[in-house]
Design a protein around this motif. Structure first.
Motif, PDB file in Angstrom:
ATOM      1  N   PHE A 178      42.421 -30.521 -11.159  1.00 20.30           N
ATOM      2  CA  PHE A 178      41.704 -29.505 -10.091  1.00 20.30           C
ATOM      3  C   PHE A 178      42.016 -28.220 -10.723  1.00 20.30           C
ATOM      4  CE2 PHE A 178      42.234 -26.932  -6.218  1.00 20.30           C
ATOM      5  CZ  PHE A 178      41.045 -27.866  -5.483  1.00 20.30           C
ATOM      6  N   GLY A 179      43.059 -28.089 -11.408  1.00 17.56           N
ATOM      7  CA  GLY A 179      43.230 -26.759 -11.990  1.00 17.56           C
ATOM      8  C   GLY A 179      43.579 -25.521 -11.537  1.00 17.56           C
ATOM      9  N   VAL A 180      44.171 -24.565 -12.166  1.00 13.02           N
ATOM     10  CA  VAL A 180      44.464 -23.269 -11.657  1.00 13.02           C
ATOM     11  C   VAL A 180      43.304 -22.371 -11.396  1.00 13.02           C
ATOM     12  CG1 VAL A 180      45.687 -20.982 -12.092  1.00 13.02           C
ATOM     13  CG2 VAL A 180      46.659 -23.035 -12.856  1.00 13.02           C
ATOM     14  N   ALA A 181      42.322 -22.432 -12.125  1.00 15.08           N
ATOM     15  CA  ALA A 181      41.274 -21.634 -11.890  1.00 15.08           C
ATOM     16  C   ALA A 181      40.493 -22.108 -10.534  1.00 15.08           C
ATOM     17  CB  ALA A 181      40.148 -21.617 -12.834  1.00 15.08           C
ATOM     18  N   ARG A 182      40.168 -23.325 -10.453  1.00  9.21           N
ATOM     19  CA  ARG A 182      39.785 -23.832  -9.177  1.00  9.21           C
ATOM     20  C   ARG A 182      40.662 -23.493  -7.691  1.00  9.21           C
ATOM     21  NH1 ARG A 182      36.080 -28.495  -8.722  1.00  9.21           N
ATOM     22  NH2 ARG A 182      36.846 -28.856 -11.037  1.00  9.21           N
ATOM     23  N   PHE A 183      41.742 -23.666  -8.027  1.00  8.88           N
ATOM     24  CA  PHE A 183      42.795 -23.399  -7.168  1.00  8.88           C
ATOM     25  C   PHE A 183      42.674 -21.919  -6.558  1.00  8.88           C
ATOM     26  CE2 PHE A 183      47.597 -22.227  -6.751  1.00  8.88           C
ATOM     27  CZ  PHE A 183      47.460 -22.191  -5.252  1.00  8.88           C
ATOM     28  N   THR A 184      42.892 -20.984  -7.410  1.00 11.49           N
ATOM     29  CA  THR A 184      42.397 -19.490  -7.205  1.00 11.49           C
ATOM     30  C   THR A 184      41.163 -19.283  -6.644  1.00 11.49           C
ATOM     31  OG1 THR A 184      42.189 -18.947  -9.339  1.00 11.49           O
ATOM     32  CG2 THR A 184      44.619 -18.868  -8.596  1.00 11.49           C
ATOM     33  N   ASP A 185      40.366 -19.829  -7.104  1.00 15.07           N
ATOM     34  CA  ASP A 185      38.937 -19.361  -6.702  1.00 15.07           C
ATOM     35  C   ASP A 185      38.856 -19.898  -5.012  1.00 15.07           C
ATOM     36  OD1 ASP A 185      36.027 -18.706  -6.871  1.00 15.07           O
ATOM     37  OD2 ASP A 185      35.789 -20.878  -6.577  1.00 15.07           O
ATOM     38  N   PHE A 186      39.161 -21.120  -5.048  1.00 15.80           N
ATOM     39  CA  PHE A 186      39.373 -21.646  -3.542  1.00 15.80           C
ATOM     40  C   PHE A 186      40.000 -20.722  -2.570  1.00 15.80           C
ATOM     41  CE2 PHE A 186      40.484 -24.045   0.216  1.00 15.80           C
ATOM     42  CZ  PHE A 186      39.505 -25.222   0.363  1.00 15.80           C
ATOM     43  N   LEU A 187      41.087 -20.140  -2.736  1.00 11.12           N
ATOM     44  CA  LEU A 187      41.834 -19.052  -1.936  1.00 11.12           C
ATOM     45  C   LEU A 187      40.977 -17.734  -1.882  1.00 11.12           C
ATOM     46  CD1 LEU A 187      45.360 -19.246  -3.514  1.00 11.12           C
ATOM     47  CD2 LEU A 187      44.377 -20.444  -1.370  1.00 11.12           C
ATOM     48  N   ILE A 188      40.424 -17.433  -2.807  1.00 15.76           N
ATOM     49  CA  ILE A 188      39.586 -16.401  -2.670  1.00 15.76           C
ATOM     50  C   ILE A 188      38.403 -16.446  -2.181  1.00 15.76           C
ATOM     51  CG2 ILE A 188      38.276 -14.669  -4.146  1.00 15.76           C
ATOM     52  CD1 ILE A 188      40.396 -14.866  -6.486  1.00 15.76           C
ATOM     53  N   ARG A 189      37.556 -17.539  -2.155  1.00 12.88           N
ATOM     54  CA  ARG A 189      36.322 -17.678  -1.439  1.00 12.88           C
ATOM     55  C   ARG A 189      36.745 -17.722   0.141  1.00 12.88           C
ATOM     56  NH1 ARG A 189      34.450 -22.237  -2.068  1.00 12.88           N
ATOM     57  NH2 ARG A 189      35.831 -23.171  -3.441  1.00 12.88           N
ATOM     58  N   HIS A 190      37.700 -18.728   0.443  1.00 13.96           N
ATOM     59  CA  HIS A 190      37.945 -19.033   1.864  1.00 13.96           C
ATOM     60  C   HIS A 190      38.399 -17.526   2.414  1.00 13.96           C
ATOM     61  CE1 HIS A 190      37.001 -22.963   0.756  1.00 13.96           C
ATOM     62  NE2 HIS A 190      36.829 -23.136   2.042  1.00 13.96           N
ATOM     63  N   HIS A 191      39.323 -16.753   1.784  1.00 19.57           N
ATOM     64  CA  HIS A 191      39.846 -15.347   2.184  1.00 19.57           C
ATOM     65  C   HIS A 191      38.442 -14.626   2.462  1.00 19.57           C
ATOM     66  CE1 HIS A 191      42.801 -12.364   3.216  1.00 19.57           C
ATOM     67  NE2 HIS A 191      42.059 -11.548   2.511  1.00 19.57           N
ATOM     68  N   ALA A 192      37.508 -14.651   1.516  1.00 24.26           N
ATOM     69  CA  ALA A 192      36.337 -13.915   1.835  1.00 24.26           C
ATOM     70  C   ALA A 192      35.601 -14.244   3.092  1.00 24.26           C
ATOM     71  CB  ALA A 192      35.544 -13.958   0.629  1.00 24.26           C
ATOM     72  N   ASP A 193      35.642 -15.487   3.380  1.00 28.21           N
ATOM     73  CA  ASP A 193      34.992 -16.304   4.587  1.00 28.21           C
ATOM     74  C   ASP A 193      35.702 -15.877   5.880  1.00 28.21           C
ATOM     75  OD1 ASP A 193      33.045 -17.323   2.843  1.00 28.21           O
ATOM     76  OD2 ASP A 193      34.065 -19.092   3.071  1.00 28.21           O
TER      77      ASP A 193
END
Length: 427
Positions: free
Chosen positions: A336-351
């Motif tokens: 799953f990886g750190v990059a995918r993990f942090t990108d998920f948090l950023i994208r859903h916060h932006a939503d």
């Protein structure tokens, strides 16, 4: 209405709450009150019924995804539960204990006006408090929110963990962990002490009952040391001492111990053989906080512990996590990886999602990525520093989904109800 229900609650088992709430609510013109509670993994809403006959008259379960009720649970606020023009007014009302999303009320009323909807919110607040007061002594509630049997280690951990969400005007904290029915070695902790916010995450060696016992010991030793006034290094040493005394170098625990000064935004932390904390700034920039790690607690390797510092900016998010989040992988696929993990948090916060909902979706995404079965505990603890002031707390309300779009919010103004502050874990 509220006084009668509160008086009745003192000598009332939780199974009697649905009928008692409906009876007391009739004084305010509500002719039916249904109570739905979210299950442990937060995938469905389960009806709390006073009898099997009552359960047959209504939907026993409602999925959180793809339903109006689920949308209210995810985002907060009041929404109609019946189509307009039917002559009956029904509403879904969030059940909140602090910022904990317990579930929903479905309330049927004779009238539809701002005062009625404000009364619904007040009723929901009292019902939530009664549920929480009964939860620790009610096996009925525990079984209602479980979809399958729970491991012994998970039974211990869920009863040790602090609330999954807390918020006040200075900080918003939320956590999530899977596999909910089989967690063992992962634990998280936080506490508020005046202007200080304590944060901790631990990952015990193994994935069995022994790992659960090690994690529980680490959590207890950390809290005990903290409440005796020890500093971060002292907390880590207390955990190590307890593990060595009990297991004599046979078990170890990694972890991060941190303190945030909400007056200044200064974050101090100690790394004991764990993944470094992550800071997300402006919902764009991701920083891995470097700090020379000490040895895992329980190994007694003699490496020194270092207290590191980071000056946060308002709205910075500190993310602590265990390797089950980032190392989950499909069969033959990539992590799953750190990059995918942090990108998920950023994208859903932006939503614009509330933080608890973002983390609910994150752990479900991790589970799906691992084809529904994790080989290791996956835990994330996220804390957002809002600023130094307790009031106003509108930002904290928005972050946790507490802000209501209903008329009750307009009547209250934009101040934050000080009763609302925390979210307890389900078990």
């Amino acid at each position: 209405m509220l006084a009668d229900l509160l008086h009745a609650s003192h000598l009332m088992p939780v199974e009697a709450l649905p009928a008692q709430a409906s009876a007391c609510a009739a004084a305010a013109g509500f002719h039916q009150v249904l109570i739905y509670l979210a299950d442990l993994q937060r995938t469905k809403l389960c009806l709390l019924a006073e009898s099997e006959e009552a359960a047959r008259r209504h939907e026993a379960e409602l999925p959180i995804e793809g339903t109006v009720a689920g949308r209210v649970y995810q985002y907060g606020g009041l929404m109609p539960a019946s189509p307009a023009g039917t002559g009956e007014f029904e509403w879904w009302v969030p059940l909140l204990d602090g910022t904990e999303r317990l579930g929903l009320l479905r309330v049927s009323a004779r009238h539809n006006d701002p005062g009625v909807r404000s009364d619904m919110e007040a009723l929901a607040s009292l019902v939530a408090l009664i549920i929480v007061s009964k939860r620790v002594t009610s096996d009925a509630l525990a079984m209602l929110v479980r979809a399958r049997p729970m491991s012994l280690a998970a039974e211990m951990q869920w009863n040790l963990l602090p609330p999954r969400t807390y918020a006040d005007g200075r900080v918003a904290i939320s956590a999530a962990l899977e596999p909910a029915y089989d967690i063992s070695g992962d634990v998280f902790d936080y506490a508020v002490d005046g202007p200080s916010v304590h944060l901790a995450i631990f990952d015990a060696m193994g994935h069995d009952t022994a790992a659960g016992l090690s994690g529980a010991l680490a959590l207890g030793a950390c809290r005990n040391a903290r409440r005796q006034g020890l500093d971060l290094i002292g907390e880590g040493e207390a955990v190590e001492s307890a593990l060595l005394e009990q297991y004599d170098h046979q078990r170890y625990v990694t972890g991060i111990l941190a303190r945030l000064d909400t007056r200044t935004g200064i974050l101090r932390w100690v790394n004991r053989g764990h993944h470094p904390p992550i800071v997300i700034r402006d919902n764009r920039w991701v920083t891995h906080l470097a700090c020379t790690p000490g040895h895992p607690m329980g190994t007694d390797l003699g490496l020194p512990s270092t207290v590191c510092h980071e000056h946060l900016q308002p709205r910075d998010r500190i993310v602590l996590y265990t390797d089950g989040i980032t190392e989950a992988r499909r069969r033959g696929g990539r992590e799953f990886g750190v990059a995918r993990f942090t990108d998920f948090l950023i994208r859903h916060h932006a939503d614009g999602l509330p933080v608890p909902e973002t983390l609910r979706r994150l752990v479900h995404a991790v589970l799906e990525y691992h084809e529904g079965r994790l080989q290791d505990d996956a835990t994330v603890l996220m804390s957002e520093w809002i600023g130094p002031a307790l009031e106003p707390a509108r930002e904290a309300a928005d972050l946790t989904g507490l802000a209501s779009d209903g008329p009750g919010e307009a009547e209250r103004g934009h101040g934050y109800d000080q009763v609302h502050g925390h979210e307890r874990p389900g078990a």
